[in-house]
Design an enzyme around this catalytic site. Structure first.
Site, PDB file in Angstrom:
ATOM      1  N   GLU A 189     -40.415  -3.019 -14.635  1.00  0.00           N
ATOM      2  CA  GLU A 189     -39.316  -2.629 -15.534  1.00  0.00           C
ATOM      3  C   GLU A 189     -37.960  -2.835 -14.865  1.00  0.00           C
ATOM      4  O   GLU A 189     -37.029  -3.382 -15.456  1.00  0.00           O
ATOM      5  CB  GLU A 189     -39.425  -1.145 -15.893  1.00  0.00           C
ATOM      6  CG  GLU A 189     -40.455  -0.822 -16.938  1.00  0.00           C
ATOM      7  CD  GLU A 189     -40.824   0.666 -16.935  1.00  0.00           C
ATOM      8  OE1 GLU A 189     -41.647   1.059 -17.758  1.00  0.00           O
ATOM      9  OE2 GLU A 189     -40.287   1.439 -16.109  1.00  0.00           O
ATOM     10  N   ALA A 334     -48.306   9.656 -18.470  1.00  0.00           N
ATOM     11  CA  ALA A 334     -47.946  10.752 -19.371  1.00  0.00           C
ATOM     12  C   ALA A 334     -49.064  11.128 -20.358  1.00  0.00           C
ATOM     13  O   ALA A 334     -49.347  12.319 -20.523  1.00  0.00           O
ATOM     14  CB  ALA A 334     -46.658  10.409 -20.112  1.00  0.00           C
TER      15      ALA A 334
END
Lengths: 446, 446
Positions: A189, A334
């Site tokens: 990213e 997550a």
């Protein structure tokens, strides 16, 4: 007036409840994805919850790299914990750093107070780690908190400014290399977004330097980037990165990090900015539970996420180590933490109702890694997708899970704006105006 | 391909222009309201401009208090200087701190380079001042930069959290007093907004403390708040503040500030947070120009904003001291700085065209001070208004002048959201988790 009386009653009610409470007391350490899910699901039961965190805010970590790369502001990806749980009078929020546990007396120890519990849920997460080389940290910040993201943003933007000043002063010029160590999702990213910033966002805003000549170098020790993804998606991600102009180097081990350079064995690569996305270590609180831990400091939990000899203590999220049915370690992401938080809440509920616990089963709904503007890879079971469609899925899933209606709208506007204009809304350099390894840093002297 | 050639040509054009330039060179110090207006108006002329600032961003100072009180994020009221001037190839932006001038050789001195000029515009602004008591600064931060605003936000939000923890631990409780020193526009804005935060935003989010019992105390040395406004508006502002629950104390001189308390002669007022909005001192760069300065360090400029003996050097904005026709000192506010920046640009243009300079005349279009949600005072010549209408004028004028289309939309959404829900979008505590004068600060120890 009636309203006023009602408020008075509510407040005294709660004070009373706290003082003489006979409801089960649940202490939760950490308001990340796992801790928050546990708290919100337990709040429906007749229990009293204390949610303790070192920070006053929950951070939406999957978008931290957007703060680090000046696309979003911190408040757009973080929300005050009190605000998130405001509808639940049986959740007390406490800002503080847990230091230890007294498992025998069932108490959580903070420096200035102790919190008694009947159930304890430890969701203290993980931080970045330097493989025993903590001395590298000042030269290569990692990305786990809002503060980390702001520090990375500061370094990235400042590097262009200092380079411009060096060029204007006719001094010796450093090559504008940005080195990212670690080719996992965070490294990918960061590399993709930095490439876009240098080639698009800042391309025409400087006089003496050409930001397009910036080199973004992604170093990965393993044989391919995104090692936890299927090999075809790793290849696709690498191609997408190269297309953005990123220099991807796999099987490249960093052996030393210093001010302004990394070393790989004999070779030395000078770097204007070094970012660390290579290692993760579990919170040191894991060790204090007295349970067995793995090499990364994660607690080896029972199938119901409790720890050996203490069925009333659960560990979830990045701090927990558990294998799925296939014997594969469940990853620290997550969705896992959220499912674990709900699973623990469910087991506590069952126990309060006299029912037996159930073991935790992770349901993998897919994996997404974003690379840049309209570039991503996604794995939904056997379906592997790349490029724009993967990026759109990533975008909507992440915005959907952002906490707060206002945040979602504002993030969507920011994204639409960036997408249409190639601009980034949060290009602020705050704090110190120097960088390690840069000679113009003498500017700070009087 | 055609586009690509065009880019190459543009870049080499500019490099060439820089090297052999015979166009007048204009150096501008400071990219605040004055410096930016000067740069943008001069950019239309055949001149080469270097715009130097210590920060990479222009800050919209009138809304800084909104960042300090968690209503807006820094990036919503600040924009990168490069981005603002991106359409003007004859403006070079340089991040750096000017240390001195060589007026004889016409050079601006930075630590690592010197910038030659034909015209110099010094718009270095002012900072908060402690009347010779700089030792008060750690206990009572002021509000001039984004960093200041984040520090105030940190202290305000942290005070509630630490008080909650003290209450939970049964320890001795400090009264939750917020003391604001100085009843000018900034002090009034801070006091009004803090009152709303404690009485509305945070009112029901704590268990052990009642944020509504917070005391907001505004201390003003003079006989009334908003001294530069007409007396009727001062009275109205004071009434609006009292209505919000602020304890306004005029003719109250602070004689000492320490960790967690202020002293007024014999009396001592303990304070969870102290904010400084009392004094302003001009940038120390004013002194280095060799021109006469006033007590606050402002340069006494000629009627055309140049300095004595140096017609090629101008001083504008908060750093300049000039009287209007009535002999009254022109105030240090954004509209003045902007008009001065345009006036200097106009005079340089006239001179390049062989025309004589004109003296600067300030056109006062009105004064607005905001107090809180739907509360403000406004003076448009003889028309004085208060309350909701004044607040609406304030809101739209400020949003209109915000730089960047995206910022305006997002600030409007944030404001509408806060107005409808009594929520504030940027309630993040970042950085250190301790406060001066608080006992729970021992939490930082291992």
């Amino acid at each position: 007036m009636l309203l006023f009386c009602f408020r008075i009653l509510t407040v005294s009610d709660r004070v009373h409840a706290l003082a003489t409470d006979s409801k089960p007391r649940i202490a939760i350490i950490g308001a990340g994805f796992g801790g928050l899910q546990a708290a919100l699901h337990l709040a429906r039961l007749p229990v009293q919850i204390t949610l303790i965190d070192r920070r006053n805010h929950h951070t939406f970590q999957p978008l931290l790299y957007q703060v680090a790369t000046a696309g979003l502001s911190p408040a757009e990806i973080a929300a005050p914990i009190r605000w998130i749980v405001r509808g639940h009078p049986n959740i007390d929020v406490l800002l503080g750093e847990v230091q230890d546990f007294d498992l025998a007396q069932r108490r959580v120890k903070l420096p200035d107070l102790e919190i008694p519990y009947d159930y304890l849920i430890v969701a203290a997460g993980a931080s970045h780690a330097y493989f025993g080389h903590d001395e590298w940290e000042p030269f290569a910040p990692g990305l786990k908190t809002i503060e980390d993201a702001l520090e990375i943003r500061r370094r990235v933007l400042l590097a262009f400014e200092l380079d411009e000043r060096q060029a204007a002063s006719g001094g010796p010029q450093q090559p504008l290399n940005f080195v990212i160590v670690g080719g996992g999702p965070t490294g990918v990213e960061l590399a993709g977004t930095l490439a876009e910033i240098s080639r698009r966002v800042l391309a025409n805003e400087f006089t003496s330097i050409d930001p397009k000549s910036t080199r973004i170098i992604l170093l990965e020790g393993g044989p391919r980037i995104l090692l936890t993804y299927p090999a075809d998606l790793s290849r696709s991600a690498e191609e997408q990165l190269r297309h953005l102009g990123v220099d991807v180097r796999t099987s490249t081990m960093v052996t030393d990090v210093e001010a302004g350079a990394v070393r790989m064995g004999e070779s030395r690569l000078s770097a204007a900015v070094i970012l660390w996305a290579a290692g993760v270590a579990a919170s040191p609180l894991g060790k204090k539970l007295g349970a067995p831990i793995d090499r990364a400091g994660r607690v080896l939990v029972n199938p119901d996420l409790s720890i050996p000899s203490h069925p009333e203590v659960f560990v979830i999220g990045d701090l927990a180590s558990l294998k799925d049915e296939g014997g594969k370690i469940i990853p620290g992401v997550a969705p896992v933490a959220m499912q674990e938080g709900r699973a623990v809440a469910g087991n506590i509920k069952r126990e309060l109702h006299g029912e037996p616990r159930r073991n935790f089963h992770y349901v993998n709904k897919g994996n997404l890694a974003t690379i840049g503007r309209a570039a991503a890879v996604a794995e939904f079971g056997k379906v592997h997708i790349s490029g724009f469609l993967a990026w759109l899925s990533w975008l909507f899933i992440h915005i959907f899970f952002l906490i707060g209606f206002r945040n979602r709208i504002i993030v969507l506007i920011q994204w639409a704006w960036s997408y249409l204009t190639y601009e980034r809304g949060a290009r602020l350099i705050t704090g110190d105006q120097t960088l390690p390894g840069w000679t113009v840093s003498k500017n700070k002297e009087p």
